[in-house]
Design a protein around this motif. Structure first.
Motif, PDB file in Angstrom:
ATOM      1  N   TYR A  14      44.850 -58.352  66.879  1.00  0.00           N
ATOM      2  CA  TYR A  14      45.159 -58.739  68.256  1.00  0.00           C
ATOM      3  C   TYR A  14      44.787 -57.724  69.340  1.00  0.00           C
ATOM      4  CZ  TYR A  14      47.988 -62.134  65.702  1.00  0.00           C
ATOM      5  OH  TYR A  14      48.403 -63.117  64.852  1.00  0.00           O
ATOM      6  N   PHE A  15      44.456 -56.487  68.958  1.00  0.00           N
ATOM      7  CA  PHE A  15      44.122 -55.496  69.986  1.00  0.00           C
ATOM      8  C   PHE A  15      42.668 -55.687  70.395  1.00  0.00           C
ATOM      9  CE2 PHE A  15      42.928 -51.568  71.973  1.00  0.00           C
ATOM     10  CZ  PHE A  15      44.079 -51.105  72.580  1.00  0.00           C
ATOM     11  N   MET A  16      42.477 -56.234  71.609  1.00  0.00           N
ATOM     12  CA  MET A  16      41.136 -56.514  72.120  1.00  0.00           C
ATOM     13  C   MET A  16      40.718 -55.420  73.105  1.00  0.00           C
ATOM     14  SD  MET A  16      40.278 -59.102  70.463  1.00  0.00           S
ATOM     15  CE  MET A  16      41.159 -60.176  69.324  1.00  0.00           C
ATOM     16  N   PRO A  17      39.712 -54.627  72.749  1.00  0.00           N
ATOM     17  CA  PRO A  17      39.324 -53.494  73.588  1.00  0.00           C
ATOM     18  C   PRO A  17      39.034 -53.875  75.035  1.00  0.00           C
ATOM     19  CG  PRO A  17      38.190 -53.398  71.479  1.00  0.00           C
ATOM     20  CD  PRO A  17      38.910 -54.693  71.504  1.00  0.00           C
ATOM     21  N   ARG A  18      38.349 -54.990  75.262  1.00  0.00           N
ATOM     22  CA  ARG A  18      37.992 -55.344  76.630  1.00  0.00           C
ATOM     23  C   ARG A  18      39.216 -55.718  77.462  1.00  0.00           C
ATOM     24  NH1 ARG A  18      32.832 -55.244  78.561  1.00  0.00           N
ATOM     25  NH2 ARG A  18      31.712 -53.762  77.248  1.00  0.00           N
ATOM     26  N   ASP A  19      40.207 -56.337  76.858  1.00  0.00           N
ATOM     27  CA  ASP A  19      41.456 -56.615  77.577  1.00  0.00           C
ATOM     28  C   ASP A  19      42.150 -55.301  77.942  1.00  0.00           C
ATOM     29  OD1 ASP A  19      41.070 -59.330  77.398  1.00  0.00           O
ATOM     30  OD2 ASP A  19      42.391 -59.601  75.663  1.00  0.00           O
ATOM     31  N   PHE A  86      41.783 -46.265  64.607  1.00  0.00           N
ATOM     32  CA  PHE A  86      42.173 -47.078  63.450  1.00  0.00           C
ATOM     33  C   PHE A  86      41.431 -48.407  63.412  1.00  0.00           C
ATOM     34  CE2 PHE A  86      44.770 -50.294  61.338  1.00  0.00           C
ATOM     35  CZ  PHE A  86      44.932 -49.694  60.092  1.00  0.00           C
ATOM     36  N   THR A  87      41.250 -49.057  64.577  1.00  0.00           N
ATOM     37  CA  THR A  87      40.729 -50.425  64.548  1.00  0.00           C
ATOM     38  C   THR A  87      39.204 -50.477  64.596  1.00  0.00           C
ATOM     39  OG1 THR A  87      40.591 -50.993  66.898  1.00  0.00           O
ATOM     40  CG2 THR A  87      42.785 -51.076  65.891  1.00  0.00           C
ATOM     41  N   ASP A  88      38.670 -51.446  63.879  1.00  0.00           N
ATOM     42  CA  ASP A  88      37.221 -51.635  63.833  1.00  0.00           C
ATOM     43  C   ASP A  88      36.664 -51.931  65.221  1.00  0.00           C
ATOM     44  OD1 ASP A  88      37.576 -51.361  61.103  1.00  0.00           O
ATOM     45  OD2 ASP A  88      37.490 -53.517  60.706  1.00  0.00           O
ATOM     46  N   ARG A  89      37.349 -52.791  65.977  1.00  0.00           N
ATOM     47  CA  ARG A  89      36.841 -53.187  67.293  1.00  0.00           C
ATOM     48  C   ARG A  89      36.746 -51.995  68.243  1.00  0.00           C
ATOM     49  NH1 ARG A  89      40.447 -57.608  66.566  1.00  0.00           N
ATOM     50  NH2 ARG A  89      39.383 -59.586  66.160  1.00  0.00           N
ATOM     51  N   ASN A  90      37.730 -51.117  68.203  1.00  0.00           N
ATOM     52  CA  ASN A  90      37.682 -49.952  69.084  1.00  0.00           C
ATOM     53  C   ASN A  90      36.518 -49.026  68.730  1.00  0.00           C
ATOM     54  OD1 ASN A  90      39.830 -50.638  70.721  1.00  0.00           O
ATOM     55  ND2 ASN A  90      41.335 -49.447  69.585  1.00  0.00           N
ATOM     56  N   ARG A  91      36.289 -48.821  67.451  1.00  0.00           N
ATOM     57  CA  ARG A  91      35.161 -47.973  67.040  1.00  0.00           C
ATOM     58  C   ARG A  91      33.831 -48.631  67.418  1.00  0.00           C
ATOM     59  NH1 ARG A  91      38.182 -47.967  62.452  1.00  0.00           N
ATOM     60  NH2 ARG A  91      36.533 -48.921  61.214  1.00  0.00           N
ATOM     61  N   GLU A  92      33.773 -49.950  67.313  1.00  0.00           N
ATOM     62  CA  GLU A  92      32.559 -50.670  67.726  1.00  0.00           C
ATOM     63  C   GLU A  92      32.325 -50.524  69.224  1.00  0.00           C
ATOM     64  OE1 GLU A  92      33.380 -54.602  66.377  1.00  0.00           O
ATOM     65  OE2 GLU A  92      33.167 -54.075  64.254  1.00  0.00           O
ATOM     66  N   GLU A  93      33.408 -50.563  70.007  1.00  0.00           N
ATOM     67  CA  GLU A  93      33.291 -50.415  71.461  1.00  0.00           C
ATOM     68  C   GLU A  93      32.783 -49.013  71.819  1.00  0.00           C
ATOM     69  OE1 GLU A  93      33.155 -52.033  75.082  1.00  0.00           O
ATOM     70  OE2 GLU A  93      34.051 -53.162  73.434  1.00  0.00           O
ATOM     71  N   LEU A  94      33.267 -48.009  71.122  1.00  0.00           N
ATOM     72  CA  LEU A  94      32.774 -46.647  71.337  1.00  0.00           C
ATOM     73  C   LEU A  94      31.284 -46.539  71.027  1.00  0.00           C
ATOM     74  CD1 LEU A  94      35.726 -44.637  69.730  1.00  0.00           C
ATOM     75  CD2 LEU A  94      35.166 -44.736  72.169  1.00  0.00           C
ATOM     76  N   GLN A  95      30.884 -47.138  69.924  1.00  0.00           N
ATOM     77  CA  GLN A  95      29.480 -47.074  69.530  1.00  0.00           C
ATOM     78  C   GLN A  95      28.590 -47.778  70.548  1.00  0.00           C
ATOM     79  OE1 GLN A  95      28.079 -45.285  67.405  1.00  0.00           O
ATOM     80  NE2 GLN A  95      29.436 -44.855  65.700  1.00  0.00           N
ATOM     81  N   LYS A  96      29.083 -48.852  71.141  1.00  0.00           N
ATOM     82  CA  LYS A  96      28.293 -49.551  72.160  1.00  0.00           C
ATOM     83  C   LYS A  96      27.946 -48.606  73.304  1.00  0.00           C
ATOM     84  CE  LYS A  96      30.151 -54.232  71.531  1.00  0.00           C
ATOM     85  NZ  LYS A  96      31.017 -55.276  72.148  1.00  0.00           N
ATOM     86  N   TRP A  97      28.946 -47.839  73.765  1.00  0.00           N
ATOM     87  CA  TRP A  97      28.678 -46.922  74.874  1.00  0.00           C
ATOM     88  C   TRP A  97      27.764 -45.783  74.423  1.00  0.00           C
ATOM     89  CZ3 TRP A  97      29.330 -41.796  76.164  1.00  0.00           C
ATOM     90  CH2 TRP A  97      29.075 -41.495  77.508  1.00  0.00           C
TER      91      TRP A  97
END
Length: 263
Positions: A14-19, A86-97
């Motif tokens: 449920y933790f959505m980086p963009r939100d 911890f979360t995959d989505r957060n690490r993916e968001e970091l990699q995008k930048w």
């Protein structure tokens, strides 16, 4: 209490980086409690890692979330930075930048403010490239493990940074103390812990989802840091708080602490 505390599975689902970024890091959309919180932390970090501040080779940022603001000052003082979450989505968001993906979050206003603190807001693009060059890896972390970066084992670091993260991961004071001990294990003796903790915060909102926090006083945070084997070199306390509808905290504290040399 522990049974109702937001767990790792809920964060993954449920933790959505963009939100999260839209709520807490919309820096250019005018004055807000959220913007003032970013400024407070950036100012503290500038004083900590700026001229005459902490220096070293390696820094590990634990619980980075999807954000990079917390290492903008440190990338001028350390040559090797590790980001982790911890979360995959957060690490993916970091990699995008880091990879300059077209869909990456725009940190330009925050970059400009950080450079303004350093005396030259026009070098924000140079700062972004410096940070990208200095971040060497993005790892999964879990502060409840003896080695929070397992299975990766890094050499003991010169500094561990953790901003606004530990109070979200720990369901009790005992768990918080234990997690701080795990962070201490990542450090060389005499190295530094730099942390910012929101105080008296029971929960925070990301989109429509509520996430638990450990509501601590300044004194409880201070004692836990001491109990984990650190000497506090600096503690700044501010009444600055988020919007009550998103994260009803009452103040924040910023701590620089040195790991005691010992057996």
């Amino acid at each position: 209490m522990e049974g109702s505390f937001t767990g790792p599975d809920e964060y993954q689902k449920y933790f959505m980086p963009r939100d999260y970024l839209a709520t807490y890091y919309s820096f250019e959309q005018g004055p807000s409690p959220e913007t003032e919180m970013i400024k407070f932390n950036l100012q503290c970090l500038h004083k900590t890692f700026g001229p005459g501040g902490l220096r070293g080779e390696t820094l590990i940022d634990v619980g980075s979330g999807p954000t990079i603001y917390q290492v903008l000052a440190a990338c001028e003082a350390f040559g090797d930075i590790t980001l982790s979450d911890f979360t995959d989505r957060n690490r993916e968001e970091l990699q995008k930048w880091l990879n300059k993906d077209p869909g990456a979050f725009d940190w330009t206003p925050v970059l400009k403010f950080a450079c303004e603190l350093e005396g030259n807001s026009s070098r924000w693009q140079e700062k972004a490239e410096k940070l990208r060059d200095t971040v060497k890896r993005v790892l999964k972390c879990d502060v409840h493990m003896n080695n929070p970066l397992a299975p990766v084992e890094l050499p003991p670091a010169d500094c561990v940074l953790t901003m606004l993260a530990m109070e979200c991961a720990c369901c009790s004071l005992a768990a918080y103390r234990a997690a701080l001990c795990n962070l201490a294990a990542l450090l060389k003796p005499g190295a530094h812990l730099v942390t910012s903790v929101t105080l008296h915060i029971p929960s925070y909102m990301v989109g429509k989802h509520q996430f638990s926090c450990l509501a601590m006083t300044k004194e409880e945070v201070e004692q836990a840091v001491l109990d984990a084997g650190f000497d506090i070199e600096q503690l700044l306390h501010s009444a600055q708080s988020y919007s009550v509808t998103t994260a009803p905290n009452k103040g924040i504290c910023f701590i620089v602490a040195r790991k005691r040399p010992g057996p």
